[in-house]
Enzyme design. Structure first.
Site, short mmCIF file in Angstrom:
data_model
loop_
_atom_site.label_atom_id
_atom_site.label_comp_id
_atom_site.label_asym_id
_atom_site.label_seq_id
_atom_site.Cartn_x
_atom_site.Cartn_y
_atom_site.Cartn_z
N SER A 98 -6.27 -120.04 -118.36
CA SER A 98 -5.85 -121.19 -119.14
C SER A 98 -6.60 -122.46 -118.72
CB SER A 98 -4.34 -121.34 -119.04
OG SER A 98 -3.89 -122.05 -120.14
N HIS A 138 0.45 -115.49 -123.51
CA HIS A 138 -0.41 -116.30 -122.64
C HIS A 138 -0.01 -116.10 -121.18
CE1 HIS A 138 -2.84 -119.91 -121.97
NE2 HIS A 138 -1.88 -120.36 -121.18
C1 GTR Z 1 -1.16 -125.77 -122.50
C2 GTR Z 1 -2.45 -126.36 -122.98
C3 GTR Z 1 -3.53 -125.33 -122.99
C4 GTR Z 1 -3.55 -124.52 -121.71
C5 GTR Z 1 -2.19 -124.25 -121.13
C6 GTR Z 1 -2.20 -123.79 -119.67
O1 GTR Z 1 -0.14 -126.69 -122.51
O2 GTR Z 1 -2.23 -126.85 -124.27
O3 GTR Z 1 -4.78 -125.93 -123.25
O4 GTR Z 1 -4.35 -125.15 -120.78
O5 GTR Z 1 -1.38 -125.34 -121.19
O6 GTR Z 1 -2.97 -124.28 -118.86
O7 GTR Z 1 -1.36 -122.93 -119.36
#
Ligand code: GTR
Length: 430
Positions: free
Chosen positions: A269, A410
């Site tokens: 991420s 995610h």
């Molecule tokens: C979210 C963000 C993403 C990603 C994520 C993370 O809030 O929008 O770009 O970076 O966090 O790092 O888990």
């Protein structure tokens, strides 16, 4: 004086409305393929003056151009001055992971002039290795103590984002979070496959909050250390990447159990965005792996799918430089796209990983960026033959350019790691 105060007060009162007005201007988030607009990508193999890059020998000039563009318009320039990197081993236990690994904790002190910043490095080294081993290096979100349950792992003393699930309530690391992110760092499996694992808390490098880029490693440098104008200077993602390079400095110089020529930058991420920029800016990284890195990571801007530049610049205004804000909602005016970030990693191995339910990160945009970066590997004589269509969910592609899309949300899971390890096993000399 009073007039200025009144003006400031009015501005403060109006701020929420100004912010909402900006948000209302935004198009709704696209989560359907049919909503993706038509777009044309800039060619990584055409110089800015229109000259085609037809031979491998021309790539270094094109690479320099792209690095300059991505620094100036997105991540920002780090000050081009060296710092001293010195490590102090604060613990060394050869009985970690049931005797399979030596766990080392090192205070890596970065010094510039009279200022210094300490990074707490956690290293797992395979005891079975007779030779220096390849190593994964990645930043963690909440502290080394979250990445494994071993009670000897030290708590950091820096600011931490609060997080209910991680049990951080007071912006401080606590015992309660120990091991809660261990699933993202399967040290046992990594060690069993013959690799070392190195991780550092991202907030040791630069805290993940808006502070005008003053704290963390930003604070090591003064005005005269910069050559770039203020709006083009490094944000937090570039600082994290720079931190990964300093950990590599340390490992190259002072960690004999690690083969400095086989250090792999890896991140999930936002840390995946940082790993990609580290792989792009520092050619010493032997390979780069980004997991679910999304917008300003592997995903193409021009698809405008899921998270967009305007979302990043609104929610995390400290991640990129100030110049990037002028491209909010103007993706087609960007003088680059993210496939060109990936191309900067050529000819070294690169792996991009997506998760099917992670639409915010635009899995298809992540695959397409890899596909559109591929001609650069081919130009440099690396055989790569990605299919034109992305694999179905559950599928993976191996080669110098690796990719998978696993089912689910995610996250960084051990099933992602299994594929990363298969990929790095194929690296020359592993
Ligand atoms: C979210 C963000 C993403 C990603 C994520 C993370 O809030 O929008 O770009 O970076 O966090 O790092 O888990």
């Amino acid at each position: 004086m009073r007039r200025r105060h009144t003006f400031q007060r009015i501005l403060l009162l109006l701020l929420p409305f100004i912010a909402t007005a900006q948000l209302q201007k935004m198009e709704p988030t696209r989560h359907e393929e049919s909503q993706v607009p038509a777009y044309t990508l800039p060619d990584p193999l055409v110089m800015e003056d229109g000259t085609p890059v037809a031979e491998a020998g021309q790539w270094s000039a094109r690479r320099a151009e792209l690095l300059e563009i991505l620094s100036a318009r997105q991540y920002g320039f780090a000050p081009p001055v060296p710092v001293s990197v010195k490590g102090k081993v604060v613990s060394e236990d050869s009985d970690a992971l049931d005797g399979a690994a030596t766990m080392k904790q090192v205070e890596v002190v970065l010094t510039h002039g009279d200022k210094s910043r300490t990074l707490g490095l956690l290293l797992f080294l395979p005891n079975a290795a007779a030779q220096p081993v390849p190593a994964f290096v990645g930043l963690n979100f909440f502290g080394n103590h979250t990445s494994h349950a071993d009670p000897r792992i030290r708590l950091h003393g820096n600011w931490s984002p609060n997080n209910e699930a991680l049990r951080v309530t007071d912006n401080r690391a606590t015992e309660d979070s120990r091991g809660l992110r261990a699933h993202r760092w399967p040290a046992e499996e990594i060690i069993a496959r013959g690799y070392a694992l190195a991780t550092v808390y991202a907030g040791d490098v630069d805290p993940d909050h808006e502070d005008g880029c003053k704290d963390g490693v930003h604070g090591l440098f003064g005005e005269t250390d910069h050559t770039a104008p203020p709006e083009e200077r490094w944000g937090t993602i570039a600082a994290w990447s720079w931190g990964l390079s300093r950990i590599l400095d340390y490992m190259e110089e002072s960690e004999p159990a690690v083969d400095g020529a086989r250090v792999i930058a890896l991140g999930h991420s936002r840390m995946g965005k940082a790993a990609l920029w580290a792989g792009a800016t520092d050619t010493r990284f032997a390979a780069t792996i980004s997991n679910n890195s999304g917008c300003v990571g592997a995903a193409l801007h021009r698809r405008r799918f899921g998270e967009r530049l305007v979302d990043i610049n609104t929610n995390f205004p400290h991640w990129l430089n100030d110049r990037s804000k002028s491209f909010n909602e103007r993706e087609s005016d960007l003088p680059f796209d993210q496939h060109q970030l990936l191309a900067l990693i050529a000819p070294r191995p690169l792996y991009v990983a997506s998760a099917a339910e992670d639409l915010w990160a635009d899995p298809k945009g992540e695959f397409l960026a890899l596909l559109h970066a591929e001609p650069v590997w081919q130009l440099l004589g690396i055989r790569s033959d990605l299919p034109r269509e992305m694999p179905d969910v559950g599928g993976s592609l191996t080669g110098p350019l690796g990719y998978h899309i696993r089912p689910g949300k995610h996250d960084l899971l051990s099933e992602d790691w299994v594929r990363f390890l298969d990929f790095t096993d194929r690296m020359a000399g592993s």
